[in-house]
Write a protein that holds these residues in place. Structure first.
Motif, PDB file in Angstrom:
ATOM      1  N   ILE A   1     -68.999  26.086  -4.609  1.00  0.00           N
ATOM      2  CA  ILE A   1     -69.386  24.680  -4.794  1.00  0.00           C
ATOM      3  C   ILE A   1     -68.640  24.060  -5.972  1.00  0.00           C
ATOM      4  O   ILE A   1     -68.157  22.919  -5.897  1.00  0.00           O
ATOM      5  CB  ILE A   1     -70.911  24.575  -4.984  1.00  0.00           C
ATOM      6  CG1 ILE A   1     -71.629  24.972  -3.689  1.00  0.00           C
ATOM      7  CG2 ILE A   1     -71.316  23.162  -5.407  1.00  0.00           C
ATOM      8  CD1 ILE A   1     -73.125  25.087  -3.812  1.00  0.00           C
TER       9      ILE A   1
ATOM     10  N   MET B   1     -72.878  18.650  -9.822  1.00  0.00           N
ATOM     11  CA  MET B   1     -72.727  19.590  -8.705  1.00  0.00           C
ATOM     12  C   MET B   1     -72.968  21.027  -9.167  1.00  0.00           C
ATOM     13  O   MET B   1     -73.550  21.839  -8.436  1.00  0.00           O
ATOM     14  CB  MET B   1     -71.339  19.459  -8.091  1.00  0.00           C
ATOM     15  CG  MET B   1     -71.080  18.144  -7.366  1.00  0.00           C
ATOM     16  SD  MET B   1     -72.186  17.862  -5.965  1.00  0.00           S
ATOM     17  CE  MET B   1     -71.724  19.227  -4.881  1.00  0.00           C
TER      18      MET B   1
ATOM     19  N   ALA C   1     -76.488  33.017  -5.744  1.00  0.00           N
ATOM     20  CA  ALA C   1     -75.802  31.963  -6.497  1.00  0.00           C
ATOM     21  C   ALA C   1     -74.505  32.453  -7.128  1.00  0.00           C
ATOM     22  O   ALA C   1     -73.589  31.662  -7.365  1.00  0.00           O
ATOM     23  CB  ALA C   1     -76.719  31.397  -7.570  1.00  0.00           C
TER      24      ALA C   1
ATOM     25  N   THR D   1     -72.258  31.625  -4.301  1.00  0.00           N
ATOM     26  CA  THR D   1     -72.184  30.222  -3.863  1.00  0.00           C
ATOM     27  C   THR D   1     -71.745  29.275  -4.971  1.00  0.00           C
ATOM     28  O   THR D   1     -71.087  28.268  -4.697  1.00  0.00           O
ATOM     29  CB  THR D   1     -73.548  29.768  -3.317  1.00  0.00           C
ATOM     30  OG1 THR D   1     -74.552  29.934  -4.327  1.00  0.00           O
ATOM     31  CG2 THR D   1     -73.941  30.572  -2.080  1.00  0.00           C
ATOM     32  N   MET D   2     -72.107  29.559  -6.212  1.00  0.00           N
ATOM     33  CA  MET D   2     -71.749  28.653  -7.302  1.00  0.00           C
ATOM     34  C   MET D   2     -70.242  28.457  -7.444  1.00  0.00           C
ATOM     35  O   MET D   2     -69.770  27.316  -7.553  1.00  0.00           O
ATOM     36  CB  MET D   2     -72.362  29.121  -8.628  1.00  0.00           C
ATOM     37  CG  MET D   2     -73.855  28.892  -8.739  1.00  0.00           C
ATOM     38  SD  MET D   2     -74.539  29.329 -10.347  1.00  0.00           S
ATOM     39  CE  MET D   2     -74.020  27.931 -11.334  1.00  0.00           C
TER      40      MET D   2
ATOM     41  N   ILE E   1     -79.402  25.961  -0.948  1.00  0.00           N
ATOM     42  CA  ILE E   1     -77.966  26.220  -0.855  1.00  0.00           C
ATOM     43  C   ILE E   1     -77.228  25.172  -0.034  1.00  0.00           C
ATOM     44  O   ILE E   1     -76.068  24.841  -0.333  1.00  0.00           O
ATOM     45  CB  ILE E   1     -77.732  27.634  -0.259  1.00  0.00           C
ATOM     46  CG1 ILE E   1     -78.301  28.702  -1.206  1.00  0.00           C
ATOM     47  CG2 ILE E   1     -76.257  27.886  -0.014  1.00  0.00           C
ATOM     48  CD1 ILE E   1     -78.343  30.087  -0.602  1.00  0.00           C
TER      49      ILE E   1
ATOM     50  N   ALA F   1     -75.809  23.661  -7.744  1.00  0.00           N
ATOM     51  CA  ALA F   1     -75.481  25.004  -7.254  1.00  0.00           C
ATOM     52  C   ALA F   1     -76.244  26.102  -7.982  1.00  0.00           C
ATOM     53  O   ALA F   1     -76.283  27.245  -7.513  1.00  0.00           O
ATOM     54  CB  ALA F   1     -73.978  25.244  -7.400  1.00  0.00           C
ATOM     55  N   SER F   2     -76.861  25.756  -9.123  1.00  0.00           N
ATOM     56  CA  SER F   2     -77.555  26.779  -9.909  1.00  0.00           C
ATOM     57  C   SER F   2     -78.887  27.142  -9.251  1.00  0.00           C
ATOM     58  O   SER F   2     -79.507  26.318  -8.584  1.00  0.00           O
ATOM     59  CB  SER F   2     -77.803  26.266 -11.336  1.00  0.00           C
ATOM     60  OG  SER F   2     -78.697  25.174 -11.327  1.00  0.00           O
TER      61      SER F   2
ATOM     62  N   ASN G   1     -82.134  34.136  -4.844  1.00  0.00           N
ATOM     63  CA  ASN G   1     -81.165  33.068  -5.084  1.00  0.00           C
ATOM     64  C   ASN G   1     -80.330  33.327  -6.328  1.00  0.00           C
ATOM     65  O   ASN G   1     -79.181  32.876  -6.418  1.00  0.00           O
ATOM     66  CB  ASN G   1     -81.877  31.717  -5.200  1.00  0.00           C
ATOM     67  CG  ASN G   1     -80.939  30.559  -4.930  1.00  0.00           C
ATOM     68  OD1 ASN G   1     -79.960  30.691  -4.200  1.00  0.00           O
ATOM     69  ND2 ASN G   1     -81.220  29.427  -5.525  1.00  0.00           N
TER      70      ASN G   1
ATOM     71  N   HIS H   1     -84.300  23.655 -11.832  1.00  0.00           N
ATOM     72  CA  HIS H   1     -83.067  24.441 -11.787  1.00  0.00           C
ATOM     73  C   HIS H   1     -82.883  25.250 -13.067  1.00  0.00           C
ATOM     74  O   HIS H   1     -83.466  24.940 -14.112  1.00  0.00           O
ATOM     75  CB  HIS H   1     -81.853  23.519 -11.611  1.00  0.00           C
ATOM     76  CG  HIS H   1     -81.750  22.912 -10.249  1.00  0.00           C
ATOM     77  ND1 HIS H   1     -81.048  23.491  -9.225  1.00  0.00           N
ATOM     78  CD2 HIS H   1     -82.271  21.770  -9.747  1.00  0.00           C
ATOM     79  CE1 HIS H   1     -81.135  22.726  -8.149  1.00  0.00           C
ATOM     80  NE2 HIS H   1     -81.880  21.680  -8.438  1.00  0.00           N
TER      81      HIS H   1
ATOM     82  N   PRO I   1     -76.818  20.603  -2.445  1.00  0.00           N
ATOM     83  CA  PRO I   1     -75.448  20.202  -2.788  1.00  0.00           C
ATOM     84  C   PRO I   1     -74.999  18.952  -2.035  1.00  0.00           C
ATOM     85  O   PRO I   1     -74.298  18.112  -2.603  1.00  0.00           O
ATOM     86  CB  PRO I   1     -74.613  21.429  -2.391  1.00  0.00           C
ATOM     87  CG  PRO I   1     -75.554  22.574  -2.514  1.00  0.00           C
ATOM     88  CD  PRO I   1     -76.879  22.029  -2.057  1.00  0.00           C
TER      89      PRO I   1
ATOM     90  N   SER J   1     -65.907  21.048  -5.843  1.00  0.00           N
ATOM     91  CA  SER J   1     -66.161  19.859  -6.655  1.00  0.00           C
ATOM     92  C   SER J   1     -64.979  19.547  -7.566  1.00  0.00           C
ATOM     93  O   SER J   1     -64.597  18.383  -7.742  1.00  0.00           O
ATOM     94  CB  SER J   1     -67.424  20.053  -7.503  1.00  0.00           C
ATOM     95  OG  SER J   1     -68.547  20.323  -6.685  1.00  0.00           O
TER      96      SER J   1
END
Length: 300
Positions: A117, A74, A110, A113-114, A49, A78-79, A106, A240, A53, A121
């Motif tokens: 991010i 990016m 994710a 978080t995805m 995490i 993040a995946s 995760n 990923h 990135p 981006s």
């Protein structure tokens, strides 16, 4: 390109099948293991995490990627880890229980978080009229699309274990077929972009893949984890979930940008070769040590 009706239909079906298969490979114990063995899980999540990135951002800048390609790379960073990491970790004598736990945790994290991010981006790489941030309603859609099938899969494994075991292979085959369909449709309709940027994107994807595995393998050892745990984390963050990244990039209701799917499509091909070489390398270097650790290894 994402207005293609076939693609619009195939995307949610493919993602649903893949996430259903993931759910049928998980149990509640995979999540409970975090409380019993927090250190390796937290180290793996920290690498995934936080460190990846940052490394990916540096690679995107260093290669001076076109904005949409930079965002796509990016998005890939993040995946979460792909389920294939479990198989590669097993073949390389890694700690598969740790892989499964990291994939489970995760995949949930994710979802939060995805969007962060990706939005950062978009703001950094794209111009104001190009950036279409993932709004809360879109994040909620992803949450339902991704975690809904995972929850159904876990329920099936819990209530109908024999059925879940029988369906494991058919689900994997269907997932692969739908993923191939999505990639072919995306690449055909954005062929010129692929041709124009394949060399530089391929180099950036390869470097990111190698950095991912190196971070996943060496950082845990610096923090006193054993070799099997380090192999597991290296595989987890090196392999990923490219399918998820491709689906989010192509989805008409999310990013709706074929160019953003190109890094994940190229990475998804590269990672299986580098993962195999990584597994061969660590077993050649540390085969005896891994055999000694194996009987007593746990997720922590």
């Amino acid at each position: 390109m994402t207005n293609d009706p076939l693609l619009t239909l195939a995307l949610p079906i493919a993602l649903g099948i893949i996430m259903l298969g993931l759910g049928m490979s998980l149990t509640l114990d995979d999540f409970k293991r975090v409380a019993r063995y927090p250190k390796p899980v937290l180290i793996g999540l920290g690498c995934q995490i936080l460190l990846l990135p940052l490394a990916c951002f540096g690679i995107a800048l260093g290669f001076e990627l076109e904005p949409a390609l930079a965002v796509g790379l990016m998005l890939l960073a993040a995946s979460p880890g792909g389920t294939s990491a479990n198989l590669y970790s097993h073949l390389a004598h890694g700690d598969v229980a740790l892989n499964i736990t990291l994939t489970a945790v995760n995949s949930v994290i994710a979802i939060l978080t995805m969007p962060i991010i990706v939005n950062l981006s978009l703001i950094y790489f794209m111009t104001a009229d190009q950036a279409i941030p993932l709004q809360f309603t879109k994040v909620l859609q992803v949450f339902v699309i991704v975690l809904g099938p995972v929850a159904i899969g876990m329920l099936l494994k819990s209530k109908l274990p024999n059925f879940a075991q029988r369906m494991e292979k058919p689900v994997k085959i269907m997932s692969a077929l739908f993923l191939a369909l999505i990639v072919v449709l995306a690449m055909v309709q954005d062929w010129q972009t692929l041709v124009d940027y394949a060399p530089v994107v391929g180099a950036a994807a390869l470097l990111f893949n190698l950095v991912s595995m190196a971070v996943g393998y060496y950082v845990p050892q610096l923090l006193s984890l054993n070799k099997r745990q380090s192999i597991a984390i290296g595989m987890e963050i090196g392999i990923h979930n490219g399918t998820l990244a491709i689906a989010l990039a192509l989805s008409p209701v999310l990013l709706n940008n074929a160019t953003m799917a190109i890094p994940a499509a190229i990475y998804s091909i590269i990672m299986f070769f580098t993962a195999a070489l990584f597994g061969l390398w660590v077993n050649w270097r540390h085969g005896d040590e891994l055999k000694e650790e194996e009987p007593e290894a746990q997720a922590g």
